[in-house]
Design an enzyme around this catalytic site. Structure first.
Site, short mmCIF file in Angstrom:
data_model
loop_
_atom_site.label_atom_id
_atom_site.label_comp_id
_atom_site.label_asym_id
_atom_site.label_seq_id
_atom_site.Cartn_x
_atom_site.Cartn_y
_atom_site.Cartn_z
N CYS A 116 0.70 -0.98 0.01
CA CYS A 116 -0.02 -0.01 0.00
C CYS A 116 0.86 1.36 -0.06
CB CYS A 116 -0.92 -0.07 1.18
SG CYS A 116 -2.02 -1.45 1.41
N HIS A 257 -3.54 7.15 2.10
CA HIS A 257 -3.72 5.69 1.61
C HIS A 257 -4.95 5.27 2.25
CE1 HIS A 257 -4.34 1.48 1.14
NE2 HIS A 257 -3.72 1.10 2.14
N ASN A 287 -10.12 -0.77 0.28
CA ASN A 287 -8.82 -0.54 0.17
C ASN A 287 -8.33 -1.02 -1.07
OD1 ASN A 287 -6.03 -0.82 0.30
ND2 ASN A 287 -6.24 -1.28 2.67
#
Ligand code: UT7
Length: 332
Positions: A116, A257, A287
């Site tokens: 990520c 993020h 996500n």
């Protein structure tokens, strides 16, 4: 960065997500969960899922074409393509396929794996090639298909993730728009979030064994990752802002993020950045790993929220563990 001889500007963005969506209601037919639980704990309402035939290069190319068009260049002008992904279709790398799909015949292409944090790590990596005068036009694509690696029977992880791709074009520029950055890794906490290879020994001849195995679905210690993010992300953003010599109140947008709305809120609160400056799209995508920052960036640029010259403080964090921040001004 002022020690580099050539400046870098981010001149184009793009994004692409699969057509098929799965909302919280749909998820509750797969695992014991509810819209109420997922929404209140994460802020996620729905996510896009790649079809069995979609690939990382396919999604990445769609996002890349938009970014290249916005930057008003052609694929043939690209010198370098960085594909930030942790879910490459081919362990040897998927960037070359992306290069071929785009017809970017001059560009060298490679994958970068930092989960990520992939977009931030890719942005800083690209900036080094521009800063040294090696390359002038770089495409950074962040694309992940985590739905292939999620344990769809584990309600503590499968509700969190979605698929998508985002891209930016970085170009050599007289004024450096990358104002500061900081990157970090801590492998001692690697077991907190893994998509790990599990091997079975296979003896080839007596005394010579190799491993045969497969990658196992994502495992995560949610509480540990949450704690890590809320503590480390404000630190790394503060460091990048210090390097950029930008006081927090001059930040136009906080671009994190997209892991969990509660993490976004806690980081913003810690840095005393008001809610209206926090970019977020968790509700629609969940996500999306490396893709989440450039997807949110692209949406904000295309909707006119982010304007040329706006100061963006961005931070990625996740498996590795890895985390990092970059402070940059949007546009030429
Ligand atoms: O890119 C980085 C990726 N990772 C992250 O960002 C993860 C960061 N961590 C988080 O976002 C949060 O820790 C989660 C959203 C994963 C979990 O939230 P939490 O508030 O830490 O919940 P929990 O793990 O403490 O679970 C609380 C309860 C448990 O039940 P009991 O033991 O209290 O009876 C879980 O079994 O909620 C239960 N639970 C669920 N219930 C309904 C866990 N997942 C679910 C679910 N639906 N999907």
């Amino acid at each position: 960065m002022n020690q580099l001889s050539v400046g870098v500007a981010i001149t184009g963005s793009g994004s692409a997500t699969p057509k098929v969506t799965l909302d919280n209601e749909g998820l509750s037919k797969i695992v014991e969960t509810s819209d109420e639980w997922i929404t209140s704990r994460t802020g996620i309402k729905t996510r896009c899922l790649a079809s069995p035939t979609e690939s990382v290069p396919d999604m990445g190319a769609a996002a890349a074409r938009e970014a290249i068009a916005m930057a008003r260049i052609t694929p043939a002008e690209l010198d370098l393509i960085i594909l930030a992904t942790s879910t490459a279709d081919d362990l040897f790398g998927s960037a070359s396929l992306l290069q071929a799909q785009l017809g970017a015949s001059k560009a060298v292409a490679f994958d970068l794996t930092a989960a990520c944090s992939g977009f931030i790590f890719g942005l800083v990596t690209g900036a080094q090639f521009i800063g040294t005068g090696t390359y002038r036009n770089i495409l950074l694509v962040s694309a992940d298909i985590l739905s292939r690696w999620v344990d769809w029977s584990d309600r503590s992880t499968c509700v969190l993730f979605g698929d998508g791709a985002g891209a930016v074009v970085m170009q050599a520029h007289g004024e450096d728009r990358l104002l500061g950055f900081e990157l970090k890794s801590d492998g001692s906490q690697n077991e907190c979030l893994q998509l790990a290879y599990q091997s079975e020994p296979k003896e080839l001849i007596s005394g010579v064994a190799v491993a045969r195995g497969t990658y196992q679905p994502i495992t995560m210690n949610g509480k540990e990752v949450y704690r890590f993010a809320v503590q480390r992300v404000p630190e790394v953003l503060s460091k990048a802002l210090f390097r950029a010599n930008i006081p927090t109140d001059e930040v136009d947008w906080l671009l994190l993020h997209q892991a969990n709305q509660r993490i976004l809120d806690a980081v913003a609160q810690r840095l005393q950045i008001p809610d209206h400056k926090v970019l977020g799209n968790l509700a629609n995508y969940g996500n999306t790993s490396a893709a989440s920052i450039p997807i949110a960036l692209d949406e904000a640029v295309r909707s006119g929220r982010i304007k040329s010259g706006d100061v963006i403080a961005a931070s990625g964090f996740g498996a590795g563990l890895t985390w990092g921040a970059a402070v940059f001004q949007w546009g030429r």
